[in-house]
Design a protein around this motif. Structure first.
Motif, short mmCIF file in Angstrom:
data_model
loop_
_atom_site.label_atom_id
_atom_site.label_comp_id
_atom_site.label_asym_id
_atom_site.label_seq_id
_atom_site.Cartn_x
_atom_site.Cartn_y
_atom_site.Cartn_z
N LYS A 288 0.85 -1.19 0.00
CA LYS A 288 0.00 0.00 0.00
C LYS A 288 0.89 1.25 0.00
O LYS A 288 1.90 1.29 0.68
N THR A 289 0.50 2.24 -0.77
CA THR A 289 1.32 3.44 -0.91
C THR A 289 0.57 4.68 -0.45
O THR A 289 -0.65 4.67 -0.28
N TYR A 290 1.33 5.76 -0.26
CA TYR A 290 0.76 7.05 0.16
C TYR A 290 1.14 8.08 -0.90
O TYR A 290 2.29 8.18 -1.30
N HIS A 291 0.14 8.85 -1.38
CA HIS A 291 0.36 9.83 -2.45
C HIS A 291 0.14 11.24 -1.94
O HIS A 291 -0.68 11.48 -1.06
N PHE A 292 0.86 12.19 -2.53
CA PHE A 292 0.59 13.60 -2.29
C PHE A 292 1.15 14.44 -3.43
O PHE A 292 2.07 14.02 -4.14
N ARG A 293 0.58 15.61 -3.60
CA ARG A 293 1.09 16.60 -4.56
C ARG A 293 2.07 17.53 -3.84
O ARG A 293 1.81 17.96 -2.70
N LEU A 294 3.16 17.87 -4.50
CA LEU A 294 4.21 18.68 -3.88
C LEU A 294 3.68 20.04 -3.42
O LEU A 294 3.88 20.43 -2.27
N LEU A 295 3.01 20.78 -4.31
CA LEU A 295 2.58 22.14 -3.95
C LEU A 295 1.54 22.11 -2.83
O LEU A 295 1.55 22.97 -1.94
N SER A 296 0.66 21.13 -2.86
CA SER A 296 -0.36 21.02 -1.82
C SER A 296 0.27 20.76 -0.46
O SER A 296 -0.08 21.40 0.54
N ILE A 297 1.23 19.84 -0.41
CA ILE A 297 1.85 19.50 0.87
C ILE A 297 2.72 20.64 1.39
O ILE A 297 2.77 20.89 2.60
N MET A 298 3.38 21.38 0.50
CA MET A 298 4.21 22.50 0.94
C MET A 298 3.36 23.67 1.44
O MET A 298 3.78 24.41 2.32
N GLU A 299 2.15 23.79 0.89
CA GLU A 299 1.23 24.80 1.41
C GLU A 299 0.73 24.41 2.80
O GLU A 299 0.64 25.24 3.70
N LYS A 300 0.43 23.12 2.98
CA LYS A 300 -0.01 22.64 4.30
C LYS A 300 1.10 22.85 5.33
O LYS A 300 0.83 23.20 6.48
N TYR A 301 2.34 22.61 4.93
CA TYR A 301 3.48 22.78 5.83
C TYR A 301 3.69 24.25 6.18
O TYR A 301 4.07 24.59 7.30
N GLY A 302 3.44 25.13 5.20
CA GLY A 302 3.60 26.56 5.44
C GLY A 302 4.74 27.20 4.67
O GLY A 302 5.03 28.38 4.85
N SER A 303 5.39 26.44 3.76
CA SER A 303 6.49 27.01 2.97
C SER A 303 5.98 27.98 1.92
O SER A 303 6.69 28.91 1.53
N GLU A 309 2.99 33.05 -6.46
CA GLU A 309 3.31 32.68 -7.84
C GLU A 309 4.48 31.69 -7.79
O GLU A 309 5.54 31.99 -7.25
N ILE A 310 4.25 30.50 -8.31
CA ILE A 310 5.27 29.45 -8.28
C ILE A 310 6.02 29.45 -9.62
O ILE A 310 5.53 28.95 -10.62
N THR A 311 7.20 30.06 -9.59
CA THR A 311 8.03 30.10 -10.79
C THR A 311 8.74 28.76 -10.98
O THR A 311 8.72 27.89 -10.10
N GLU A 312 9.38 28.61 -12.13
CA GLU A 312 10.10 27.37 -12.42
C GLU A 312 11.21 27.15 -11.38
O GLU A 312 11.41 26.03 -10.89
N ASN A 313 11.94 28.22 -11.04
CA ASN A 313 13.02 28.10 -10.05
C ASN A 313 12.48 27.77 -8.67
O ASN A 313 13.09 27.00 -7.91
N LYS A 314 11.34 28.38 -8.31
CA LYS A 314 10.73 28.10 -7.01
C LYS A 314 10.30 26.64 -6.93
O LYS A 314 10.50 25.97 -5.91
N LEU A 315 9.72 26.13 -8.01
CA LEU A 315 9.28 24.74 -8.05
C LEU A 315 10.47 23.79 -7.89
O LEU A 315 10.39 22.79 -7.16
N LYS A 316 11.58 24.12 -8.53
CA LYS A 316 12.79 23.30 -8.42
C LYS A 316 13.31 23.31 -6.97
O LYS A 316 13.75 22.28 -6.46
N ALA A 317 13.26 24.48 -6.34
CA ALA A 317 13.73 24.59 -4.95
C ALA A 317 12.86 23.76 -4.00
O ALA A 317 13.37 23.08 -3.10
N LEU A 318 11.56 23.79 -4.22
CA LEU A 318 10.64 23.01 -3.40
C LEU A 318 10.89 21.51 -3.60
O LEU A 318 10.86 20.73 -2.64
N ARG A 319 11.17 21.13 -4.84
CA ARG A 319 11.45 19.72 -5.11
C ARG A 319 12.75 19.29 -4.43
O ARG A 319 12.83 18.19 -3.87
N ARG A 320 13.76 20.17 -4.42
CA ARG A 320 15.01 19.84 -3.74
C ARG A 320 14.78 19.61 -2.25
O ARG A 320 15.33 18.68 -1.64
#
Length: 404
Positions: A288-303, A309-320
């Protein structure tokens, strides 16, 4: 083994004694006895994969909401306060079939600190430091350092401890702080305000109307110290929990987790994700696995915020950031592996988000099984879970039910 305090009015600070009719410990109070019951989840050093597992509790939905500030100002002199001091976040979370949707507002505390021989007032937003102290405080409460105080104005639950005891809980998970920092964190928790405005929808029963809630409170209802000047760690403290947490204890709206497994992680996002897995991944099992979307989880966390506005560079930083957290979770033994899928814009073909899929480790599945059995027994004893065809349930019968 939990060490439940047995306390009387005479043991409390002078600032409290005249306001109190009586005190009950977890030995005498059923709700607190259940909250501090950890006999199913104690693990010896010999049997634990990563040393002694320290049991604590986490509160449904309350601990999943972004109550702590992750970016921006954390502490500022009052005269340097920005025009906007209140942090507003969106709430969107489904817990045990109930969908919570709304917003939360966080107002900073005003804390006085001695600087160059003078008292200087600061605005302090509850952030990672305060989150660490709050988790350690609830760990102490879960160990039995909690009482029910019958004030003349009403009943409150309070954690009774010394500064040294709280410092030792922090030190045990690599979060050592000097006593002045711990005291300031407690004062920030007591002074910071929370405002909730949300609806609760039962997704399993459409016949039940949505409920609407609005609450205003402090992270801690009140805070009291007693001792002699220069005592440091021997200073005694009483931290009264807010009404929201009080009600969650009474209604069994909490779940167990292993405090050290989550809190030993160095990064705030990793600690938060680990606690989230303990809280929500209660069906964790091989396959069994657990799924989540990156932007949704980072918003819940508070980042980030929903309006950012999520730019390409911002998205890369969040992924890192999330990649580092995934590595932390693998190293800690919570997950065995994870997969990432690109989410692309239908029109441009550009990557606009990522979907993560996590696979639980065997160790984590075993932990969840143990915690679920413990939670089931607590609900049976507390009357939240109904056992059919049972007139009287003694301790042996409860154990049989939990094993089923």
């Amino acid at each position: 083994m939990s060490r439940k305090v047995n306390i009387s009015v005479d043991n409390l600070p002078d600032t409290l004694r005249g306001q109190i009719h009586g005190v009950e410990s977890a030995i005498d109070n059923e709700s607190l006895a259940l909250f501090t019951d950890n006999k199913d989840v104690r693990v010896s050093i010999e049997n634990a994969a990563h040393g002694l597992r320290a049991y604590s509790n986490t509160f449904n939905h309350y601990d999943l909401w972004g109550r702590f500030v992750r970016s921006g100002h954390k502490k500022l002199p009052v005269e340097e306060a920005p025009k906007k001091t209140i942090v507003t976040r969106r709430i969107s979370e489904k817990v045990d079939g109930i969908l919570y949707d709304g917003e939360i507002k966080i107002t900073p505390a005003v804390v006085s600190t001695r600087k160059d021989g003078e008292d200087v007032e600061y605005l302090v937003w509850p952030s990672d430091r305060e989150e660490k102290v709050e988790r350690a405080l609830i760990r102490l409460a879960s160990k039995g350092k909690i009482v029910k105080i019958n004030f003349k104005s009403g009943i409150q639950y309070a954690v009774v401890f010394s500064m040294n005891e709280l410092a030792q809980e922090l030190k045990a998970v690599g979060q050592s702080m000097p006593y002045p920092q711990i005291k300031e964190s407690l004062e920030a928790l007591q002074g910071s305000k929370l405002s909730f405005k949300y609806s609760a929808t039962d997704t399993r029963n459409t016949d039940i109307d949505d409920s609407f809630y609005e609450s205003n409170m402090n992270f801690l209802s009140s805070l009291h110290f007693s001792g002699k000047k220069g005592q440091g760690g021997n200073v005694k403290c009483v931290a009264c929990l807010n009404a929201f947490v009080h009600n969650m204890i009474d209604n069994l709206e909490y779940k167990g987790y292993y405090f050290n497994s989550a809190q030993e992680l160095k990064r705030g996002l990793s600690r938060w994700m680990m606690l989230r897995l303990y809280h929500l991944w209660r069906y964790a099992a091989p396959g069994k696995t657990y799924h989540f979307r990156l932007l949704s989880i980072m918003e819940k966390y508070g980042s980030i915020y929903s309006t950012d506005e999520i730019t390409e560079n911002k998205l890369k930083a969040l992924r890192r950031d999330m990649t580092t957290t995934m590595k932390d979770l693998i190293e800690k033994g919570a997950i065995s592996e994870y997969n990432i899928t690109n989410v692309k814009d239908d029109k441009t073909g550009n990557i606009i988000d990522y979907t993560y899929e996590m696979h639980p480790s065997d160790q984590f599945c075993d932990e969840i099984l143990t915690l679920n059995k413990h939670n089931k027994r607590i609900e049976i004893q507390g009357g939240k879970r109904i056992v059919e065809n049972a007139v009287l349930i003694d301790e042996d019968k409860i154990e049989e039910i939990v094993e089923d």
